[in-house]
Scaffold this motif. Structure first.
Motif, PDB file in Angstrom:
ATOM      1  N   SER A   1     -17.868 -21.882   4.254  1.00 30.08           N
ATOM      2  CA  SER A   1     -16.896 -22.147   3.195  1.00 30.08           C
ATOM      3  C   SER A   1     -15.794 -21.110   3.205  1.00 30.08           C
ATOM      4  N   GLU A   2     -14.572 -21.570   2.990  1.00 32.92           N
ATOM      5  CA  GLU A   2     -13.431 -20.668   2.889  1.00 32.92           C
ATOM      6  C   GLU A   2     -13.688 -19.649   1.789  1.00 32.92           C
ATOM      7  N   GLY A   3     -13.432 -18.377   2.088  1.00 30.66           N
ATOM      8  CA  GLY A   3     -13.602 -17.335   1.084  1.00 30.66           C
ATOM      9  C   GLY A   3     -14.926 -16.611   1.169  1.00 30.66           C
ATOM     10  N   ASP A   4     -15.789 -16.993   2.129  1.00 31.72           N
ATOM     11  CA  ASP A   4     -17.091 -16.348   2.240  1.00 31.72           C
ATOM     12  C   ASP A   4     -17.006 -15.007   2.964  1.00 31.72           C
ATOM     13  N   TRP A   5     -15.836 -14.672   3.485  1.00 32.87           N
ATOM     14  CA  TRP A   5     -15.713 -13.429   4.218  1.00 32.87           C
ATOM     15  C   TRP A   5     -14.764 -12.473   3.481  1.00 32.87           C
ATOM     16  N   TRP A   6     -14.714 -11.221   3.948  1.00 28.37           N
ATOM     17  CA  TRP A   6     -13.918 -10.165   3.308  1.00 28.37           C
ATOM     18  C   TRP A   6     -12.430 -10.436   3.487  1.00 28.37           C
ATOM     19  N   LYS A   7     -11.695 -10.402   2.370  1.00 31.15           N
ATOM     20  CA  LYS A   7     -10.247 -10.618   2.391  1.00 31.15           C
ATOM     21  C   LYS A   7      -9.585  -9.517   1.571  1.00 31.15           C
ATOM     22  N   PRO A   8      -9.294  -8.393   2.204  1.00 32.38           N
ATOM     23  CA  PRO A   8      -8.761  -7.249   1.462  1.00 32.38           C
ATOM     24  C   PRO A   8      -7.307  -7.470   1.014  1.00 32.38           C
ATOM     25  N   SER A   9      -7.001  -6.929  -0.153  1.00 36.63           N
ATOM     26  CA  SER A   9      -5.667  -7.047  -0.732  1.00 36.63           C
ATOM     27  C   SER A   9      -4.876  -5.756  -0.500  1.00 36.63           C
ATOM     28  N   PRO A  10      -3.550  -5.857  -0.398  1.00 36.72           N
ATOM     29  CA  PRO A  10      -2.742  -4.637  -0.254  1.00 36.72           C
ATOM     30  C   PRO A  10      -2.583  -3.873  -1.565  1.00 36.72           C
ATOM     31  N   TYR A  11      -3.133  -4.423  -2.638  1.00 31.39           N
ATOM     32  CA  TYR A  11      -2.913  -3.818  -3.962  1.00 31.39           C
ATOM     33  C   TYR A  11      -4.191  -3.233  -4.577  1.00 31.39           C
ATOM     34  N   ASP A  12      -5.221  -3.033  -3.748  1.00 25.28           N
ATOM     35  CA  ASP A  12      -6.509  -2.547  -4.262  1.00 25.28           C
ATOM     36  C   ASP A  12      -6.733  -1.064  -4.032  1.00 25.28           C
ATOM     37  N   ASN A  13      -5.726  -0.356  -3.515  1.00 19.91           N
ATOM     38  CA  ASN A  13      -5.862   1.087  -3.250  1.00 19.91           C
ATOM     39  C   ASN A  13      -7.092   1.391  -2.398  1.00 19.91           C
ATOM     40  N   LEU A  14      -7.245   0.643  -1.323  1.00 22.88           N
ATOM     41  CA  LEU A  14      -8.413   0.806  -0.457  1.00 22.88           C
ATOM     42  C   LEU A  14      -8.299   2.067   0.400  1.00 22.88           C
ATOM     43  N   THR A  15      -9.454   2.626   0.716  1.00 27.12           N
ATOM     44  CA  THR A  15      -9.545   3.746   1.653  1.00 27.12           C
ATOM     45  C   THR A  15     -10.414   3.316   2.826  1.00 27.12           C
ATOM     46  N   TRP A  16     -10.177   3.951   3.976  1.00 26.81           N
ATOM     47  CA  TRP A  16     -10.926   3.491   5.153  1.00 26.81           C
ATOM     48  C   TRP A  16     -11.015   4.580   6.201  1.00 26.81           C
TER      49      TRP A  16
ATOM     50  N   CYS B   1       3.122   9.343   5.228  1.00 30.22           N
ATOM     51  CA  CYS B   1       2.247   8.846   4.162  1.00 30.22           C
ATOM     52  C   CYS B   1       3.012   8.378   2.916  1.00 30.22           C
ATOM     53  N   PRO B   2       4.003   9.109   2.433  1.00 36.88           N
ATOM     54  CA  PRO B   2       4.740   8.605   1.267  1.00 36.88           C
ATOM     55  C   PRO B   2       5.383   7.244   1.531  1.00 36.88           C
ATOM     56  N   GLN B   3       5.897   7.057   2.757  1.00 38.80           N
ATOM     57  CA  GLN B   3       6.480   5.761   3.094  1.00 38.80           C
ATOM     58  C   GLN B   3       5.410   4.673   3.121  1.00 38.80           C
ATOM     59  N   ALA B   4       4.267   4.981   3.735  1.00 36.35           N
ATOM     60  CA  ALA B   4       3.182   4.003   3.796  1.00 36.35           C
ATOM     61  C   ALA B   4       2.721   3.605   2.410  1.00 36.35           C
ATOM     62  N   ASN B   5       2.546   4.586   1.540  1.00 32.92           N
ATOM     63  CA  ASN B   5       2.083   4.295   0.194  1.00 32.92           C
ATOM     64  C   ASN B   5       3.085   3.449  -0.573  1.00 32.92           C
ATOM     65  N   SER B   6       4.380   3.723  -0.379  1.00 36.91           N
ATOM     66  CA  SER B   6       5.402   2.963  -1.100  1.00 36.91           C
ATOM     67  C   SER B   6       5.469   1.515  -0.625  1.00 36.91           C
ATOM     68  N   GLN B   7       5.002   1.252   0.604  1.00 34.55           N
ATOM     69  CA  GLN B   7       5.010  -0.099   1.166  1.00 34.55           C
ATOM     70  C   GLN B   7       3.645  -0.788   1.047  1.00 34.55           C
ATOM     71  N   ASN B   8       2.712  -0.154   0.316  1.00 36.87           N
ATOM     72  CA  ASN B   8       1.362  -0.706   0.131  1.00 36.87           C
ATOM     73  C   ASN B   8       0.614  -0.865   1.453  1.00 36.87           C
ATOM     74  N   LEU B   9       0.834   0.086   2.361  1.00 40.64           N
ATOM     75  CA  LEU B   9       0.131   0.122   3.631  1.00 40.64           C
ATOM     76  C   LEU B   9      -0.972   1.168   3.561  1.00 40.64           C
ATOM     77  N   TYR B  10      -2.138   0.847   4.103  1.00 42.48           N
ATOM     78  CA  TYR B  10      -3.269   1.776   4.121  1.00 42.48           C
ATOM     79  C   TYR B  10      -3.241   2.540   5.440  1.00 42.48           C
ATOM     80  N   TRP B  11      -2.762   3.813   5.393  1.00 47.21           N
ATOM     81  CA  TRP B  11      -2.482   4.521   6.645  1.00 47.21           C
ATOM     82  C   TRP B  11      -3.287   5.795   6.796  1.00 47.21           C
ATOM     83  N   LEU B  12      -3.522   6.160   8.075  1.00 47.96           N
ATOM     84  CA  LEU B  12      -4.254   7.371   8.427  1.00 47.96           C
ATOM     85  C   LEU B  12      -3.484   8.140   9.494  1.00 47.96           C
TER      86      LEU B  12
END
Length: 435
Positions: free
Chosen positions: A183-198, A408-419
């Motif tokens: 079923s559609e939606g049974d897998w992980w679908k991360p959002s750019p607005y969840d302040n994820l870390t990785w 990093c400031p640019q990445a954060n302003s664009q909602n990109l999760y960067w390392l």
């Protein structure tokens, strides 16, 4: 992977779930012989494998006799409709034959591709000794529906290249495997607005101590126990593998490809060019999804078996590396292959990310759940990822050069999760969540 620097142009063009599966065995319904003739023992003799070695029981096989030029016979099967909530996942042709060795007479095993309207060569007698029974099971893997026409008919053609001698067929059946739809939606679908870390680590001893939301780890070098430990801590685990290149150090390569030669191309295989000793890695001919299916689907199945939540298929932009691949790949070839990988991942309930392939982001945003980039700040490519952000899909990435304080400031302003990472992708990291 963007970070690889290839010193020599090389290529490789080779053959190669979580859901429950069920297989149906299909038997020959009709035989038509436009060239040559077939003996009349009855179709039922093809229903089971009975002959081996140099056995010769006339009543257990059919004899295919060429006319003055060749033999050509088409064996038709009827497929059932897949059960509600399932789809056709794999099609395997089983055949046992006896005849001349290939050097004297080549016998082709072909399958009708109704989607493209052509016969596809799926095997021959290359591995057979003269007049010794040779049994084969040939899996077509992804999208077997293309080999089933509107009347549910599957056609296998057995064909010789000359009239030197006869060939005997003891066994010819088809295994058609179905699998439950995911079923559609049974897998992980991360959002750019969840302040994820990785964390992205595919080399060195895995450091599982980081308090991050997602780990991206090597599919082969990370054990199921390590993956489960991370998941027990509430981490999402993504598993890295290369979908666009051969990697000579991977054990599964030898499992799938030691017996493949130029015959898979009917004599039209491109030559090898040099070697890539630095990386022991070669590009694959992504146009041959039919040949790459066994190894890629086995890697996705391994991800399911190990408990990965999703996959990061690497080297998904071969068409931009023409001088290295020596293949005339097009953007359309790449889109078709990348979509196929995404579909196979989703069929197994796996989240899947688009790796690099910057020029096709808009074409593939609907097919992938998130994206991962290397060095988009260094190469001024980050703006292209807005199409993923606008679709509500997360974008992860790394820089190997420059200071984290700069990007990093640019990445954060664009909602990109960067390392910021070492080129080796070991455990060391600086996360832009700290800026």
């Amino acid at each position: 992977m963007r970070r690889m620097m290839f010193s020599t142009a090389v290529l490789l063009s080779f053959l190669g779930g979580g859901a429950s599966t069920q297989a149906d065995t299909l038997y020959v319904d009709t035989i038509t012989v436009p060239q040559g003739q077939i003996s009349n023992q009855g179709y039922q003799v093809l229903n089971s494998l009975e002959q081996s070695g140099q056995e010769d029981d006339w009543y257990t096989y059919l004899e295919a006799s060429p006319d003055a030029t060749r033999f050509s016979g088409t064996f038709s099967f009827t497929a059932p409709q897949p059960a509600t909530g399932t789809y056709w996942q794999d099609l395997t042709v089983n055949i046992n034959t006896l005849g001349e060795a290939k050097a004297s007479q080549r016998w082709l095993i072909q399958l009708r591709d109704f989607e493209d309207g052509q016969w596809v060569t799926i095997g021959d007698n290359a591995g057979a000794q003269g007049w010794v029974w040779h049994a084969q099971s040939i899996s077509m893997g992804s999208n077997p529906a293309r080999y089933i026409n509107g009347n549910n008919v599957i056609k296998v053609r057995y064909r010789s290249n000359n009239a030197v001698d006869v060939s005997n067929i003891d066994w010819l059946t088809i295994e058609l495997e179905s699998s439950e739809e995911v079923s559609e939606g049974d897998w992980w679908k991360p959002s750019p607005y969840d302040n994820l870390t990785w964390q992205w680590q595919i080399n060195g001893n895995l450091d599982t101590s980081l308090d991050v939301d997602m780990y991206d780890v090597d599919l082969f070098n990370t054990s199921a126990a390590q993956i489960q430990s991370l998941k027990n801590q509430g981490r999402v685990v993504i598993c890295y593998f290369s979908a666009g290149t051969y990697e000579g150090w991977r054990d599964d390569w030898q499992t799938h490809f030691p017996f493949i030669d130029d015959d898979a191309y009917d004599g039209n295989a491109p030559p090898f060019a040099g070697n890539m000793a630095e990386w022991d890695e070669r590009w694959l001919d992504i146009r041959r999804i039919d040949l790459l299916t066994p190894i890629m689907t086995s890697r996705l199945d391994l991800a399911v078996t190990k408990g990965c939540d999703g996959v990061e298929p690497d080297n998904m932009d071969a068409y931009t590396n023409g001088s290295e691949t020596q293949l005339s790949l097009t953007g359309a070839d790449q889109i078709a292959y990348n979509r196929w990988i995404a579909q196979e991942a989703h069929a197994r309930g796996l989240s899947v990310g688009l790796k690099n392939d910057v020029d096709q982001l808009a074409d593939l945003v609907d097919d992938f759940d998130w994206a991962l980039n290397e060095q988009c700040f260094q190469y001024n490519e980050c703006a292209g990822y807005q199409v993923f952000i606008n679709a509500g899909k997360a974008v992860f990435g790394v820089e190997y050069q420059d200071s984290a304080a700069n990007f990093c400031p640019q990445a954060n302003s664009q909602n990109l999760y960067w390392l910021k990472k070492n080129l080796a992708l070991d455990s060391w990291r600086i996360g832009c969540e700290d800026y």
